[in-house]
Design a protein around this motif. Structure first.
Motif, mmCIF file in Angstrom:
data_model
loop_
_atom_site.group_PDB
_atom_site.id
_atom_site.type_symbol
_atom_site.label_atom_id
_atom_site.label_comp_id
_atom_site.label_asym_id
_atom_site.label_seq_id
_atom_site.Cartn_x
_atom_site.Cartn_y
_atom_site.Cartn_z
ATOM 1 N N UNK A 33 31.324 19.483 94.790
ATOM 2 C CA UNK A 33 32.390 18.691 94.243
ATOM 3 C C UNK A 33 31.608 17.838 94.504
ATOM 4 N N UNK A 34 30.633 16.918 95.045
ATOM 5 C CA UNK A 34 29.903 15.468 94.900
ATOM 6 C C UNK A 34 29.029 15.630 93.845
ATOM 7 N N UNK A 35 28.726 17.374 93.322
ATOM 8 C CA UNK A 35 27.031 16.879 92.541
ATOM 9 C C UNK A 35 27.489 17.809 91.256
ATOM 10 N N UNK A 36 28.644 18.270 91.302
ATOM 11 C CA UNK A 36 29.745 19.323 90.082
ATOM 12 C C UNK A 36 28.992 20.705 89.773
ATOM 13 N N UNK A 37 28.996 21.289 90.470
ATOM 14 C CA UNK A 37 28.080 21.974 90.835
ATOM 15 C C UNK A 37 29.105 23.636 90.379
ATOM 16 N N UNK A 38 28.219 24.495 90.269
ATOM 17 C CA UNK A 38 29.358 25.753 89.791
ATOM 18 C C UNK A 38 29.027 26.632 91.047
ATOM 19 N N UNK A 39 27.436 26.244 91.877
ATOM 20 C CA UNK A 39 27.549 27.167 92.398
ATOM 21 C C UNK A 39 26.674 27.119 93.264
ATOM 22 N N UNK A 40 26.455 27.262 94.920
ATOM 23 C CA UNK A 40 25.296 26.102 95.939
ATOM 24 C C UNK A 40 24.883 27.490 97.162
ATOM 25 N N UNK A 41 24.074 27.073 97.494
ATOM 26 C CA UNK A 41 23.601 27.725 98.508
ATOM 27 C C UNK A 41 22.895 27.439 99.798
ATOM 28 N N UNK A 42 23.600 27.348 101.001
ATOM 29 C CA UNK A 42 22.599 26.488 102.015
ATOM 30 C C UNK A 42 21.383 27.004 101.859
ATOM 31 N N UNK A 43 20.481 26.201 102.640
ATOM 32 C CA UNK A 43 19.024 26.193 103.499
ATOM 33 C C UNK A 43 18.957 27.631 104.270
ATOM 34 N N UNK A 44 19.084 28.778 104.183
ATOM 35 C CA UNK A 44 18.737 30.072 104.796
ATOM 36 C C UNK A 44 17.366 30.396 105.951
ATOM 37 N N UNK A 45 17.501 30.026 107.238
ATOM 38 C CA UNK A 45 15.911 30.403 107.528
ATOM 39 C C UNK A 45 16.661 31.845 108.468
ATOM 40 N N UNK A 46 15.391 32.222 109.281
ATOM 41 C CA UNK A 46 15.257 33.527 109.765
ATOM 42 C C UNK A 46 14.492 33.084 110.382
ATOM 43 N N UNK A 47 13.558 33.940 111.609
ATOM 44 C CA UNK A 47 12.694 34.602 113.093
ATOM 45 C C UNK A 47 11.825 34.985 111.982
#
Length: 325
Positions: free
Chosen positions: A130-144
């Motif tokens: 909403x703040x950036x008027x985006x259509x699609x967003x992803x979180x930062x994804x971490x792994x081992x």
């Protein structure tokens, strides 16, 4: 001290109300393929009542696994639906979204079974959209190991037909040309404009195809680095290196998407041919069954080329879009 404590308490209450109100408009789709134990762990992170709906789509085509999914869904008060056969990732997500009755004013969050989230992850993704008027967003994804960054944003090289992950943490919300399908959230209106995922790819490149179509529609795709989730990379795949299925579908599907998006001429770009050879030669570095995997990659190339020829015969132009230049 008391006044400060009261201020902090009000702020916490405000954040909690925002979190609940935001996630009530979020609907979650999880596609299962013999991953019910992983989904059980994922649902431990979720307060189901916070969301507008959660559904598990079972692609396993196995009676015992379906029973596991039914029990899991009942215990956690979420919905589940069984596909008649394993129709692949894209078809599974589309089925889930349709079953949930996604509205244009809502959001859909596609989660891999092998992810772990925080309770406020969804609300913060909605806030980023909403703040950036985006259509699609992803979180930062971490792994081992040690929470290393697996996805800090992504790029799509249209001439090569290659997707790449940024493996550092961006300092702020950034635009991307590629978002992985492991945990992407979309506006409901954007989902409906896109028509969901392509269903004829079965596995691999569904997210790349979606991102290309989103780009063509002028949509904005972003990475939200202040939202971090964990992903057990490869937990739902073979442990013995890349599989024959990987090499077949990776070769076939990238060619199908390139041909669909840019015409058969896109496959003839020198960089696209170089990428095809890079994937093929990678099979010989596999510790197990390298020749079998090389044959699978070759079959994928043949199937992709046959698809492209079929598109050309059906009237698709030889060159189309930026990959041709």
């Amino acid at each position: 001290m008391l006044a400060n404590s009261g201020s902090l308490s009000k702020r916490a209450d405000s954040i909690e109300r925002f979190s609940l109100n935001a996630t009530e408009s979020v609907k979650v789709v999880i596609v299962n393929y013999f991953s019910s134990s992983l989904i059980e762990d994922l649902l431990c992170d979720v307060k189901v009542d916070d969301f507008g709906g959660i559904i598990i789509v079972d692609n396993s085509n196995d009676t015992d696994e379906w029973r596991n999914v039914e029990v899991l869904a009942s215990q956690n008060s979420v919905r589940c639906v069984r596909m008649e056969y394993n129709a692949g990732f894209g078809a599974g997500v589309n089925c889930g979204v349709k079953s949930l009755g996604l509205k244009s004013s809502e959001y859909v969050w596609v989660l891999n079974p092998d992810t772990r989230i925080e309770r406020d992850s969804a609300a913060r993704l909605v806030k980023a959209i909403d703040e950036h008027r985006a259509d699609i967003v992803s979180p930062l994804i971490v792994t081992d190991p040690d929470g290393q960054v697996w996805f800090g944003g992504g790029d799509l090289d249209l001439k090569r037909g290659r997707t790449s992950h940024r493996v550092t943490t961006p300092h702020k919300v950034e635009e991307c040309s590629f978002l992985t399908g492991a945990a992407m959230m979309l506006r409901g209106a954007s989902w409906h404009r896109l028509g969901g995922f392509r269903e004829d790819l079965f596995m691999y490149w569904e997210d790349a195809d979606l991102c290309i179509r989103a780009r063509d529609l002028g949509m904005t795709m972003m990475i939200a680095p202040d939202v971090t989730i964990w992903h057990a990379v490869g937990a739902t795949s073979s442990a013995s290196g890349k599989s024959e299925l990987y090499y077949f579908y990776m070769q076939r599907n990238r060619m199908m998407v390139i041909a669909s998006s840019f015409g058969i001429g896109g496959l003839l770009h020198p960089l696209a041919i170089a990428e095809l050879m890079r994937i093929f030669l990678r099979t010989f570095k596999e510790d197990e069954r390298p020749l079998s995997k090389a044959r699978a990659a070759a079959r994928g190339v043949l199937a992709g080329f046959q698809y492209a020829v079929g598109q050309f015969k059906a009237g698709s132009p030889v060159f189309r879009g930026p990959a041709a230049s």
